[in-house]
Design an enzyme around this catalytic site. Structure first.
Site, PDB file in Angstrom:
ATOM      1  N   HIS A  46       0.846  -1.191   0.000  1.00 14.45           N
ATOM      2  CA  HIS A  46       0.000   0.000   0.000  1.00 14.45           C
ATOM      3  C   HIS A  46       0.882   1.241   0.000  1.00 14.45           C
ATOM      4  O   HIS A  46       1.938   1.266   0.640  1.00 14.45           O
ATOM      5  CB  HIS A  46      -0.922  -0.011   1.232  1.00 14.45           C
ATOM      6  CG  HIS A  46      -1.937   1.087   1.225  1.00 14.45           C
ATOM      7  ND1 HIS A  46      -2.799   1.282   0.171  1.00 14.45           N
ATOM      8  CD2 HIS A  46      -2.218   2.064   2.137  1.00 14.45           C
ATOM      9  CE1 HIS A  46      -3.574   2.318   0.426  1.00 14.45           C
ATOM     10  NE2 HIS A  46      -3.237   2.815   1.611  1.00 14.45           N
ATOM     11  N   CYS A  83      -3.790   2.393  -5.548  1.00 16.15           N
ATOM     12  CA  CYS A  83      -3.011   3.333  -4.745  1.00 16.15           C
ATOM     13  C   CYS A  83      -1.645   3.621  -5.343  1.00 16.15           C
ATOM     14  O   CYS A  83      -1.098   4.724  -5.181  1.00 16.15           O
ATOM     15  CB  CYS A  83      -2.868   2.812  -3.309  1.00 16.15           C
ATOM     16  SG  CYS A  83      -2.026   1.208  -3.188  1.00 16.15           S
ATOM     17  N   HIS A 106      -3.700   8.988   0.839  1.00 19.40           N
ATOM     18  CA  HIS A 106      -3.585   7.691   0.155  1.00 19.40           C
ATOM     19  C   HIS A 106      -4.926   7.279  -0.434  1.00 19.40           C
ATOM     20  O   HIS A 106      -5.980   7.619   0.091  1.00 19.40           O
ATOM     21  CB  HIS A 106      -3.055   6.601   1.097  1.00 19.40           C
ATOM     22  CG  HIS A 106      -3.879   6.391   2.327  1.00 19.40           C
ATOM     23  ND1 HIS A 106      -4.297   5.148   2.751  1.00 19.40           N
ATOM     24  CD2 HIS A 106      -4.368   7.262   3.255  1.00 19.40           C
ATOM     25  CE1 HIS A 106      -4.998   5.263   3.865  1.00 19.40           C
ATOM     26  NE2 HIS A 106      -5.048   6.529   4.194  1.00 19.40           N
TER      27      HIS A 106
END
Length: 213
Positions: free
Chosen positions: A42, A143, A54
């Site tokens: 991530h 992401c 994010h």
């Protein structure tokens, strides 16, 4: 009373330890942060003042209007269900909530990407400009696409590329071609619809996979 005070002392100490787990002095505005999360890595952009922007899938906004609940840290269950439903947003969380207990790598993609990183303030400006709900796609907009655009000006995902290469090796292999032909003929025999046309279609599919291997 003494026992209560002792327990409270331990609780306060543990809270301080938890808050000091991440040294914020290590991060600069515009840094690209990455942490392991579920099956993938991530990514986020550090904005300064213990804030990370994010893009993260989250099912909760699709089923609830409770802003306080949505603002809480996104659990793995919420993340996975959001990815399946393709519901996501670019949001700002604390470093602790973003990291979800994992070790943080800083600007590791600088060694991978051929493009030089943009100025930190420009990176943060881009990250903040894109805040809000987005349509999520594991392959086309995740992401990593988000942070790569913010920091390098190119929306690409290396882990998606590696995933697609792995799938291609499995699907477009000679073994897969053999199995497709055998399974196809076996199914046609079982259901009793083996005709020249269905056999030709089965062999054509196997031949296509063979040629792509």
């Amino acid at each position: 009373m003494f026992l209560y005070q002792l327990l409270n002392l331990f609780y306060v100490a543990s809270q301080k330890e938890e808050r000091s787990k991440y040294d914020l002095s290590l991060y600069k505005r515009g840094d690209l942060l990455e942490v392991p999360r579920t099956l993938f890595t991530h990514f986020g952009i550090y904005l300064g003042d213990n804030r990370v922007a994010h893009l993260i899938p989250d099912i909760l906004p699709a089923i609830s209007k409770d802003a306080s609940a949505i603002a809480m840290v996104v659990t793995n269950n919420r993340l996975l269900l959001g990815a399946i439903a393709k519901v996501a947003s670019v949001r700002v969380d604390s470093v602790e909530d973003f990291a979800y207990g994992s070790v943080i790598l800083v600007n590791h993609m600088d060694k991978v990407c051929s493009q030089p990183a943009l100025d930190g303030d420009e990176v943060a400006r881009r990250a903040q400009k894109l805040l809000g709900s987005v349509t999520y796609s594991l392959l086309w907009y995740n992401c990593e696409h988000y942070v790569m655009y913010c920091r390098y000006g190119m929306a690409v995902s290396y882990q998606t590329y590696q995933f697609c290469r792995a799938v291609r090796k499995i699907v477009c292999s000679r073994t897969s071609a053999y199995l497709t032909a055998l399974c196809g003929v076996g199914v046609l025999l079982c259901v009793g619809c083996l005709t020249p046309l269905t056999l030709l279609l089965t062999l054509f599919l196997s031949f296509t996979i063979w040629m792509a291997a």
